[in-house]
Design a protein around this motif. Structure first.
Motif, mmCIF file in Angstrom:
data_model
loop_
_atom_site.group_PDB
_atom_site.id
_atom_site.type_symbol
_atom_site.label_atom_id
_atom_site.label_comp_id
_atom_site.label_asym_id
_atom_site.label_seq_id
_atom_site.Cartn_x
_atom_site.Cartn_y
_atom_site.Cartn_z
ATOM 1 N N MET A 141 0.833 -1.192 0.000
ATOM 2 C CA MET A 141 0.000 0.000 0.000
ATOM 3 C C MET A 141 0.875 1.253 0.000
ATOM 4 O O MET A 141 0.609 2.214 -0.732
ATOM 5 N N ASP A 142 1.911 1.238 0.823
ATOM 6 C CA ASP A 142 2.813 2.394 0.879
ATOM 7 C C ASP A 142 3.440 2.647 -0.483
ATOM 8 O O ASP A 142 3.558 3.790 -0.931
ATOM 9 N N LEU A 143 3.836 1.572 -1.140
ATOM 10 C CA LEU A 143 4.464 1.686 -2.462
ATOM 11 C C LEU A 143 3.494 2.285 -3.478
ATOM 12 O O LEU A 143 3.848 3.213 -4.222
ATOM 13 N N LEU A 144 2.273 1.795 -3.498
ATOM 14 C CA LEU A 144 1.293 2.254 -4.470
ATOM 15 C C LEU A 144 0.797 3.663 -4.178
ATOM 16 O O LEU A 144 0.221 4.312 -5.053
ATOM 17 N N SER A 145 1.031 4.145 -2.955
ATOM 18 C CA SER A 145 0.601 5.483 -2.592
ATOM 19 C C SER A 145 1.613 6.555 -2.991
ATOM 20 O O SER A 145 1.313 7.746 -2.920
ATOM 21 N N LEU A 146 2.775 6.128 -3.430
ATOM 22 C CA LEU A 146 3.808 7.088 -3.818
ATOM 23 C C LEU A 146 3.462 7.766 -5.142
ATOM 24 O O LEU A 146 2.802 7.168 -6.000
ATOM 25 N N PRO A 147 3.911 9.016 -5.339
ATOM 26 C CA PRO A 147 3.790 9.643 -6.663
ATOM 27 C C PRO A 147 4.526 8.800 -7.703
ATOM 28 O O PRO A 147 5.456 8.047 -7.360
ATOM 29 N N GLY A 148 4.125 8.941 -8.954
ATOM 30 C CA GLY A 148 4.657 8.080 -10.006
ATOM 31 C C GLY A 148 6.172 7.988 -10.077
ATOM 32 O O GLY A 148 6.737 6.888 -10.127
ATOM 33 N N GLU A 149 6.856 9.121 -10.078
ATOM 34 C CA GLU A 149 8.316 9.120 -10.197
ATOM 35 C C GLU A 149 8.960 8.397 -9.020
ATOM 36 O O GLU A 149 9.894 7.611 -9.187
ATOM 37 N N ASN A 150 8.452 8.659 -7.818
ATOM 38 C CA ASN A 150 8.992 7.999 -6.627
ATOM 39 C C ASN A 150 8.719 6.502 -6.659
ATOM 40 O O ASN A 150 9.570 5.688 -6.268
ATOM 41 N N ARG A 151 7.528 6.147 -7.139
ATOM 42 C CA ARG A 151 7.168 4.728 -7.202
ATOM 43 C C ARG A 151 8.056 3.993 -8.193
ATOM 44 O O ARG A 151 8.489 2.862 -7.941
ATOM 45 N N ARG A 152 8.350 4.633 -9.312
ATOM 46 C CA ARG A 152 9.218 4.000 -10.305
ATOM 47 C C ARG A 152 10.593 3.691 -9.728
ATOM 48 O O ARG A 152 11.176 2.650 -10.013
ATOM 49 N N ALA A 153 11.095 4.602 -8.921
ATOM 50 C CA ALA A 153 12.397 4.378 -8.290
ATOM 51 C C ALA A 153 12.300 3.297 -7.216
ATOM 52 O O ALA A 153 13.207 2.456 -7.069
ATOM 53 N N ALA A 154 11.191 3.285 -6.493
ATOM 54 C CA ALA A 154 11.040 2.367 -5.355
ATOM 55 C C ALA A 154 10.895 0.913 -5.790
ATOM 56 O O ALA A 154 11.282 -0.002 -5.050
ATOM 57 N N VAL A 155 10.334 0.675 -6.985
ATOM 58 C CA VAL A 155 10.101 -0.717 -7.403
ATOM 59 C C VAL A 155 11.348 -1.362 -7.998
ATOM 60 O O VAL A 155 11.346 -2.570 -8.256
ATOM 61 N N GLN A 156 12.378 -0.588 -8.215
ATOM 62 C CA GLN A 156 13.598 -1.167 -8.769
ATOM 63 C C GLN A 156 14.202 -2.147 -7.761
ATOM 64 O O GLN A 156 14.466 -1.803 -6.622
ATOM 65 N N GLY A 157 14.389 -3.381 -8.200
ATOM 66 C CA GLY A 157 15.005 -4.377 -7.332
ATOM 67 C C GLY A 157 14.079 -4.991 -6.299
ATOM 68 O O GLY A 157 14.537 -5.602 -5.327
ATOM 69 N N ILE A 158 12.762 -4.839 -6.466
ATOM 70 C CA ILE A 158 11.854 -5.456 -5.496
ATOM 71 C C ILE A 158 11.937 -6.976 -5.600
ATOM 72 O O ILE A 158 12.343 -7.533 -6.623
ATOM 73 N N SER A 159 11.549 -7.652 -4.542
ATOM 74 C CA SER A 159 11.620 -9.109 -4.501
ATOM 75 C C SER A 159 10.556 -9.729 -5.402
ATOM 76 O O SER A 159 9.587 -9.078 -5.796
ATOM 77 N N SER A 160 10.752 -11.015 -5.683
ATOM 78 C CA SER A 160 9.795 -11.742 -6.509
ATOM 79 C C SER A 160 8.432 -11.805 -5.828
ATOM 80 O O SER A 160 7.390 -11.692 -6.497
ATOM 81 N N SER A 161 8.431 -11.944 -4.510
ATOM 82 C CA SER A 161 7.157 -12.014 -3.790
ATOM 83 C C SER A 161 6.417 -10.681 -3.847
ATOM 84 O O SER A 161 5.187 -10.646 -3.961
ATOM 85 N N GLU A 162 7.164 -9.574 -3.771
ATOM 86 C CA GLU A 162 6.528 -8.263 -3.866
ATOM 87 C C GLU A 162 5.992 -8.029 -5.280
ATOM 88 O O GLU A 162 4.909 -7.453 -5.454
ATOM 89 N N PHE A 163 6.723 -8.480 -6.277
ATOM 90 C CA PHE A 163 6.241 -8.393 -7.665
ATOM 91 C C PHE A 163 4.919 -9.142 -7.789
ATOM 92 O O PHE A 163 3.965 -8.644 -8.410
ATOM 93 N N ASP A 164 4.865 -10.335 -7.192
ATOM 94 C CA ASP A 164 3.646 -11.145 -7.269
ATOM 95 C C ASP A 164 2.485 -10.468 -6.544
ATOM 96 O O ASP A 164 1.340 -10.539 -7.009
ATOM 97 N N ARG A 165 2.765 -9.808 -5.427
ATOM 98 C CA ARG A 165 1.706 -9.114 -4.701
ATOM 99 C C ARG A 165 1.149 -7.953 -5.534
ATOM 100 O O ARG A 165 -0.056 -7.721 -5.579
ATOM 101 N N LEU A 166 2.047 -7.241 -6.203
ATOM 102 C CA LEU A 166 1.598 -6.150 -7.071
ATOM 103 C C LEU A 166 0.745 -6.686 -8.215
ATOM 104 O O LEU A 166 -0.255 -6.081 -8.600
ATOM 105 N N SER A 167 1.139 -7.827 -8.753
ATOM 106 C CA SER A 167 0.370 -8.447 -9.837
ATOM 107 C C SER A 167 -1.024 -8.824 -9.369
ATOM 108 O O SER A 167 -2.008 -8.649 -10.092
#
Length: 233
Positions: A24-50
């Motif tokens: 939720m914290d990640l998705l609440s970020l402004p677009g530019e900040n979110r793009r930086a924050a998702v770099q290198g996220i774990s496979s489990s976090e990728f799956d949660r976003l999906s």
């Protein structure tokens, strides 16, 4: 093409939903900040976003942000999910998929945009036109010309705004054989199309009629008269 949803809107009425706090914290970020924050996220976090992206229980804004985020995180891994989203029943998922593909997989974006030119949602068709602005091959230009007269780009016999959008794109880099096509548009019932048609003709003929003080209506009259007299049309 950037769609930035205010964090407050993303958070509203979503707190009670079963989304882990870090997601939720990640998705609440402004677009530019979110793009930086998702770099290198774990496979489990990728799956949660999906899961958020394809959950019909989540809001449009959260699903859009999640879909774009997985593309930013790992465009290759996200590719099949983006293709799936481009065929989703929800217009905003198709739109978000196109936005994400344009940013991360441009060649795939071109193919998807060509399909979505005939989407049932006007906003999605318009997004497809925006994407094809970068890919003005002869085939794509012919496709855009054909879209001008499709029934779904009219409503109650009135021209929809996507038609002026298409003509504006086509007038940027007009092809020699399109001179007659631009000339015909001078008589189009949608006055929003006329100026772009004139710009296309100016580039193709090297002719400029009137001056900076000439009104749009007068310019249209001058060009109609010019086209009528020129044998090459």
């Amino acid at each position: 093409m950037k769609f930035l949803w205010p964090a407050a809107l993303l958070l509203s009425s979503q707190v009670a939903l079963a989304i882990p706090n870090n997601t939720m914290d990640l998705l609440s970020l402004p677009g530019e900040n979110r793009r930086a924050a998702v770099q290198g996220i774990s496979s489990s976090e990728f799956d949660r976003l999906s899961e958020v992206a394809f959950s019909e229980k989540q809001s449009m804004r959260l699903r859009w942000a999640a879909l774009v985020s997985i593309a930013d995180a790992n465009s290759q891994k996200a590719l099949p999910l983006l293709i799936k989203a481009s065929n989703d029943k929800q217009w905003f998922m198709r739109n978000a998929a196109l936005v994400a593909l344009a940013a991360t997989q441009p060649l795939k974006a071109e193919a998807v945009a060509k399909n979505l030119l005939q989407d049932k949602a006007l906003v999605v068709r318009s997004a497809a036109v925006d994407v094809l602005q970068k890919y003005q091959s002869p085939q794509n230009r012919d496709l855009l010309w054909s879209e001008l007269e499709r029934d779904y780009n009219y409503r109650n016999n009135e021209s929809l705004w996507i038609r002026p959008q298409i003509v504006s794109l086509l007038a940027q880099k007009p092809a020699d054989h399109e001179k007659t096509l631009f000339a015909r548009l001078l008589k189009d019932s949608d006055s929003r199309i006329h100026l772009s048609s004139i710009r296309g003709l100016e580039k193709l003929t090297g002719v400029r009629l009137g001056n900076e003080k000439t009104s749009k209506d007068k310019m249209l009259v001058l060009w109609k008269d010019y086209v009528k007299k020129e044998v090459s049309f």
